[in-house]
Design a protein around this motif. Structure first.
Motif, mmCIF file in Angstrom:
data_model
loop_
_atom_site.group_PDB
_atom_site.id
_atom_site.type_symbol
_atom_site.label_atom_id
_atom_site.label_comp_id
_atom_site.label_asym_id
_atom_site.label_seq_id
_atom_site.Cartn_x
_atom_site.Cartn_y
_atom_site.Cartn_z
ATOM 1 N N HIS A 1 0.868 -1.179 0.000
ATOM 2 C CA HIS A 1 0.000 0.000 0.000
ATOM 3 C C HIS A 1 0.901 1.223 0.000
ATOM 4 N N VAL A 2 0.838 2.021 -1.064
ATOM 5 C CA VAL A 2 1.726 3.163 -1.246
ATOM 6 C C VAL A 2 0.917 4.442 -1.077
ATOM 7 N N ALA A 3 1.447 5.385 -0.297
ATOM 8 C CA ALA A 3 0.787 6.667 -0.050
ATOM 9 C C ALA A 3 1.806 7.785 -0.216
ATOM 10 N N ASP A 4 1.311 8.971 -0.581
ATOM 11 C CA ASP A 4 2.194 10.117 -0.735
ATOM 12 C C ASP A 4 2.322 10.853 0.594
ATOM 13 N N ALA A 5 2.951 12.031 0.553
ATOM 14 C CA ALA A 5 3.206 12.776 1.783
ATOM 15 C C ALA A 5 1.917 13.241 2.461
ATOM 16 N N SER A 6 0.854 13.451 1.689
ATOM 17 C CA SER A 6 -0.412 13.882 2.274
ATOM 18 C C SER A 6 -1.271 12.732 2.763
ATOM 19 N N GLY A 7 -0.825 11.498 2.573
ATOM 20 C CA GLY A 7 -1.595 10.337 2.983
ATOM 21 C C GLY A 7 -2.518 9.786 1.925
ATOM 22 N N LYS A 8 -2.508 10.358 0.735
ATOM 23 C CA LYS A 8 -3.378 9.885 -0.343
ATOM 24 C C LYS A 8 -2.803 8.606 -0.939
ATOM 25 N N THR A 9 -3.679 7.652 -1.204
ATOM 26 C CA THR A 9 -3.248 6.375 -1.751
ATOM 27 C C THR A 9 -2.812 6.540 -3.199
ATOM 28 N N ILE A 10 -1.605 6.080 -3.490
ATOM 29 C CA ILE A 10 -1.073 6.109 -4.851
ATOM 30 C C ILE A 10 -1.224 4.758 -5.529
ATOM 31 N N ASP A 11 -0.929 3.711 -4.789
ATOM 32 C CA ASP A 11 -0.958 2.379 -5.385
ATOM 33 C C ASP A 11 -1.291 1.365 -4.297
ATOM 34 N N SER A 12 -2.004 0.321 -4.673
ATOM 35 C CA SER A 12 -2.318 -0.789 -3.778
ATOM 36 C C SER A 12 -2.422 -2.032 -4.646
ATOM 37 N N LYS A 13 -1.479 -2.944 -4.488
ATOM 38 C CA LYS A 13 -1.433 -4.082 -5.395
ATOM 39 C C LYS A 13 -0.817 -5.286 -4.709
ATOM 40 N N ARG A 14 -1.037 -6.451 -5.314
ATOM 41 C CA ARG A 14 -0.459 -7.705 -4.850
ATOM 42 C C ARG A 14 0.819 -7.972 -5.624
ATOM 43 N N LEU A 15 1.786 -8.547 -4.922
ATOM 44 C CA LEU A 15 3.068 -8.873 -5.532
ATOM 45 C C LEU A 15 3.455 -10.290 -5.139
ATOM 46 N N THR A 16 3.998 -11.018 -6.102
ATOM 47 C CA THR A 16 4.524 -12.334 -5.786
ATOM 48 C C THR A 16 5.905 -12.203 -5.166
ATOM 49 N N ARG A 17 6.393 -13.288 -4.635
ATOM 50 C CA ARG A 17 7.705 -13.275 -3.994
ATOM 51 C C ARG A 17 8.803 -12.898 -4.989
#
Length: 276
Positions: free
Chosen positions: A78-94
């Motif tokens: 879960h990736v967020a910027d400095a203001s707390g807004k969500t930039i990216d949310s994704k699943r990743l394999t190993r």
């Protein structure tokens, strides 16, 4: 007589012509106003170009905080910027986890202090990221109620790591983890020895041989086992011999385990007394 197929326009008066011209002008003004809003067929307003479902616009990645939910094979970020807004949310394999963070700009990464967390924290630190480990009990209050899944866990970690008064777990080095592994393995061997000694005492109690608690008393009882074989059935002798062999093996492994930290401080591993 009028020829067939020829269309004759009806005569219009000057007043009707003025009304028709005014209607066309109003229609053109409405189309221009609509194109200014959506950006189609005309200039767009200050709101920006049209971003409907058929328009793909790349979002610049300027992450400030990342919440990483660990797993065995499939992770969630879960990736967020400095203001707390969500930039990216994704699943990743190993396989895709480290390449994803290599391409990501340096940022703050929060991870729950669970299994394999120290290993991943060390690898992400080598990439230049600032990694923080959070106790799971401190992440739980930030999980959205009624939606317990990997995505919400990652979002909760991303939120918890930014708290100014949050307490973090120090990241262990490979040497520290080796010492902890040795300490836990030795504790497991001691518990197994206690279980075997208690089983040995309990089996002999069924034949009227009673001894007090203590591993040293069990050692003295083992020395007298040959004298008691004449009064024991063959099955009981076989079971007691198996336990004696297990106790000998566990004693050798416990004595061979080093009790000092491999680092320069050389602290002793704490031991606990076990009674049987």
């Amino acid at each position: 007589m009028r020829p067939r197929g020829v269309v004759v326009d009806a005569p219009q008066c000057n007043g009707c012509a003025r009304v028709s011209q005014r209607g066309k002008r109003c229609l053109v003004e409405q189309l221009i106003a609509q194109s200014a809003v959506d950006g189609e067929d005309g200039p767009a307003s200050e709101k920006g170009p049209y971003t409907g479902p058929h328009c793909k616009r790349s979002i610049p990645m300027n992450p400030a905080t990342v919440g990483l939910d660990l797993a065995k094979n499939v992770f969630h970020v879960h990736v967020a910027d400095a203001s707390g807004k969500t930039i990216d949310s994704k699943r990743l394999t190993r396989r895709d986890l480290l390449p994803y963070f290599k391409a990501l700009p340096l940022c703050l990464i929060g991870i729950e202090a669970c299994a394999t967390a120290h290993n991943w924290a060390r690898q992400l630190q080598r990439l230049g990221h600032d990694v923080r480990l959070i106790p799971p009990s401190y992440v739980k209050p930030f999980v959205r109620r009624g939606a317990k899944n990997d995505a919400t866990d990652a979002a909760a970690i991303c939120e918890a790591v930014t708290r100014p008064n949050m307490r973090f777990v120090p990241i262990k080095s490979r040497e520290d983890q080796a010492f902890l592994m040795l300490h836990r393995a030795r504790g497991l061997l001691v518990r197994q020895r206690t279980m075997a000694a208690c089983a040995f005492r309990a089996h002999l109690a069924e034949y009227g041989v009673i001894v007090a608690q203590g591993i040293h008393r069990v050692d003295a009882l083992i020395a007298k086992l040959d004298e008691m074989r004449a009064d024991l059935p063959n099955g009981a002798s076989f079971a007691l011999d198996a336990l004696v062999g297990q106790l000998d093996t566990l004693n050798r492994q416990i004595e061979a385990a080093p009790g000092e930290h491999p680092g320069p401080e050389g602290r002793r591993s704490p031991g606990r007394a076990h009674r049987c």
